[in-house]
Design a protein around this motif. Sequence first.
Motif, PDB file in Angstrom:
ATOM      1  N   ALA A  65       0.962  -1.331  -0.135  1.00 22.82           N
ATOM      2  CA  ALA A  65       0.004  -0.278  -0.261  1.00 22.82           C
ATOM      3  C   ALA A  65       1.210   1.215   0.051  1.00 22.82           C
ATOM      4  O   ALA A  65       0.591   2.107  -0.401  1.00 22.82           O
ATOM      5  CB  ALA A  65      -0.917  -0.368   1.349  1.00 22.82           C
ATOM      6  N   LEU A  66       1.555   1.508   1.094  1.00 21.23           N
ATOM      7  CA  LEU A  66       3.120   2.646   0.720  1.00 21.23           C
ATOM      8  C   LEU A  66       3.716   2.736  -0.600  1.00 21.23           C
ATOM      9  O   LEU A  66       3.650   3.776  -0.804  1.00 21.23           O
ATOM     10  CB  LEU A  66       3.456   2.595   1.232  1.00 21.23           C
ATOM     11  CG  LEU A  66       5.130   3.006   2.319  1.00 21.23           C
ATOM     12  CD1 LEU A  66       4.266   4.041   2.078  1.00 21.23           C
ATOM     13  CD2 LEU A  66       5.936   2.655   3.364  1.00 21.23           C
ATOM     14  N   THR A  69       0.897   4.058  -2.730  1.00 21.50           N
ATOM     15  CA  THR A  69       0.137   5.585  -2.646  1.00 21.50           C
ATOM     16  C   THR A  69       1.883   6.271  -3.415  1.00 21.50           C
ATOM     17  O   THR A  69       1.852   7.435  -3.343  1.00 21.50           O
ATOM     18  CB  THR A  69       0.673   5.612  -1.408  1.00 21.50           C
ATOM     19  OG1 THR A  69      -1.112   4.517  -1.142  1.00 21.50           O
ATOM     20  CG2 THR A  69       0.168   7.367  -0.682  1.00 21.50           C
ATOM     21  N   THR A  70       3.098   5.945  -3.200  1.00 21.28           N
ATOM     22  CA  THR A  70       4.127   7.370  -3.282  1.00 21.28           C
ATOM     23  C   THR A  70       4.300   7.390  -4.668  1.00 21.28           C
ATOM     24  O   THR A  70       4.817   8.003  -5.373  1.00 21.28           O
ATOM     25  CB  THR A  70       5.612   6.484  -2.422  1.00 21.28           C
ATOM     26  OG1 THR A  70       5.304   4.646  -2.606  1.00 21.28           O
ATOM     27  CG2 THR A  70       5.556   6.490  -0.780  1.00 21.28           C
ATOM     28  N   TYR A  72       2.581   6.745  -6.908  1.00 21.72           N
ATOM     29  CA  TYR A  72       1.232   7.039  -7.608  1.00 21.72           C
ATOM     30  C   TYR A  72       0.335   8.443  -7.765  1.00 21.72           C
ATOM     31  O   TYR A  72      -0.494   8.529  -7.785  1.00 21.72           O
ATOM     32  CB  TYR A  72      -0.036   6.224  -7.885  1.00 21.72           C
ATOM     33  CG  TYR A  72       0.650   5.103  -8.475  1.00 21.72           C
ATOM     34  CD1 TYR A  72       1.380   5.094  -9.694  1.00 21.72           C
ATOM     35  CD2 TYR A  72      -0.372   3.778  -7.937  1.00 21.72           C
ATOM     36  CE1 TYR A  72       1.615   4.039  -9.833  1.00 21.72           C
ATOM     37  CE2 TYR A  72      -0.446   2.529  -8.740  1.00 21.72           C
ATOM     38  CZ  TYR A  72       0.877   2.626  -9.472  1.00 21.72           C
ATOM     39  OH  TYR A  72       1.483   1.300 -10.431  1.00 21.72           O
ATOM     40  N   LEU A  73       1.622   9.397  -7.163  1.00 23.16           N
ATOM     41  CA  LEU A  73       1.123  10.672  -6.250  1.00 23.16           C
ATOM     42  C   LEU A  73       0.941  11.776  -7.652  1.00 23.16           C
ATOM     43  O   LEU A  73       0.002  12.572  -7.027  1.00 23.16           O
ATOM     44  CB  LEU A  73       2.166  11.197  -5.573  1.00 23.16           C
ATOM     45  CG  LEU A  73       2.074  11.106  -3.819  1.00 23.16           C
ATOM     46  CD1 LEU A  73       3.037  11.257  -3.483  1.00 23.16           C
ATOM     47  CD2 LEU A  73       1.064  11.219  -3.557  1.00 23.16           C
ATOM     48  N   LYS A  88      -3.913   2.420 -12.045  1.00 19.45           N
ATOM     49  CA  LYS A  88      -3.385   2.873 -10.691  1.00 19.45           C
ATOM     50  C   LYS A  88      -4.244   3.384  -9.835  1.00 19.45           C
ATOM     51  O   LYS A  88      -4.502   2.971  -8.457  1.00 19.45           O
ATOM     52  CB  LYS A  88      -2.190   4.180 -10.739  1.00 19.45           C
ATOM     53  CG  LYS A  88      -1.529   4.236 -12.216  1.00 19.45           C
ATOM     54  CD  LYS A  88      -1.275   5.986 -12.091  1.00 19.45           C
ATOM     55  CE  LYS A  88       0.331   6.262 -12.785  1.00 19.45           C
ATOM     56  NZ  LYS A  88       0.429   7.652 -13.202  1.00 19.45           N
ATOM     57  N   LEU A  92      -4.099   1.209  -5.989  1.00 20.58           N
ATOM     58  CA  LEU A  92      -4.427   1.735  -4.625  1.00 20.58           C
ATOM     59  C   LEU A  92      -5.615   1.401  -4.019  1.00 20.58           C
ATOM     60  O   LEU A  92      -5.831   1.125  -2.895  1.00 20.58           O
ATOM     61  CB  LEU A  92      -4.651   3.530  -4.849  1.00 20.58           C
ATOM     62  CG  LEU A  92      -3.683   4.222  -5.363  1.00 20.58           C
ATOM     63  CD1 LEU A  92      -3.728   5.454  -5.410  1.00 20.58           C
ATOM     64  CD2 LEU A  92      -2.804   4.159  -4.133  1.00 20.58           C
ATOM     65  N   TYR A  96      -5.640  -0.883   0.044  1.00 21.75           N
ATOM     66  CA  TYR A  96      -5.913  -0.424   1.322  1.00 21.75           C
ATOM     67  C   TYR A  96      -6.942  -1.009   1.355  1.00 21.75           C
ATOM     68  O   TYR A  96      -7.478  -1.753   2.587  1.00 21.75           O
ATOM     69  CB  TYR A  96      -6.218   0.770   0.527  1.00 21.75           C
ATOM     70  CG  TYR A  96      -4.905   1.814   1.151  1.00 21.75           C
ATOM     71  CD1 TYR A  96      -4.656   2.413   2.289  1.00 21.75           C
ATOM     72  CD2 TYR A  96      -4.473   2.383  -0.065  1.00 21.75           C
ATOM     73  CE1 TYR A  96      -3.885   3.276   2.428  1.00 21.75           C
ATOM     74  CE2 TYR A  96      -3.008   3.430   0.192  1.00 21.75           C
ATOM     75  CZ  TYR A  96      -2.998   3.684   1.097  1.00 21.75           C
ATOM     76  OH  TYR A  96      -1.494   4.144   1.447  1.00 21.75           O
ATOM     77  N   SER A 147       9.508   3.730  -3.876  1.00 22.48           N
ATOM     78  CA  SER A 147       9.143   2.852  -4.301  1.00 22.48           C
ATOM     79  C   SER A 147       8.704   1.940  -5.077  1.00 22.48           C
ATOM     80  O   SER A 147       8.751   0.577  -4.836  1.00 22.48           O
ATOM     81  CB  SER A 147       7.107   3.633  -5.254  1.00 22.48           C
ATOM     82  OG  SER A 147       7.509   3.913  -6.309  1.00 22.48           O
TER      83      SER A 147
END
Length: 239
Positions: A65-66, A69-70, A72-73, A88, A92, A96, A147
Amino acid sequence: MTTAHTYTHTDRRSSVCISAAAGSLSSVTAGVLLMFTFLHLPDTCIQSDLHCFQGISGKSQVLFALVFTTRYLDLFTSFISIYNTVMKVVYLVLAYATVSLIYFRFRNSYDSESDSFRVEFLLVPVAGLSFLENYAFTPLEILWTFSIYLESVAILPQLFMITKTGEAESITTHYLFFLGLYRALYLANWVWRYHVEGFFDQIAVVSGVVQTIFYCDFFYLYFTRVLRGRGKMTLPMPV
């Protein structure tokens, strides 16, 4: 800092070849398998401590998950294609949703005692390396690099848990197989891009090779035991 290339993560807009599309499908399939497992657990697993989903590492799921997240900002800063955006978002949501099910809905059934890998031993070196080896010293680029490095080792808590317990349910092994297949197919995609486009992403390729190496022993056990209809994959218990 890596200076062989001057491109950043926004330049990695590769045309989608068959291996890349298949790799994405394999990754999504892995996530869907986990969701399918959780959605078909009996209600007794919500309040009991029966360890209804043995072999699933919550720590690996948090790390993935991290990772997403990092990585697909850039959803908030750039648009590549509808396919790219949808994939993407799917990554996510699956990541989550899985973490939420493990640590909240089925927290009483989660085998936290066996999921004992010290993730700080991964996070600290990966964070440090992402600052030292990247393509551009900008927040988004460092997080993208973080990531990539983290994904290469995020599966270690899962593999450690299976080794510690000595066995894994068939659904867990199928999940791991599709995750490993995802990375192997993306390596094929990098080879294709280098051959056709002359494009070579050193960070992604090296990290992908490292990640695939971690799966090699599992692949052997998967093909020699699980696919031969032996049900659970059993491993020698650690001394």
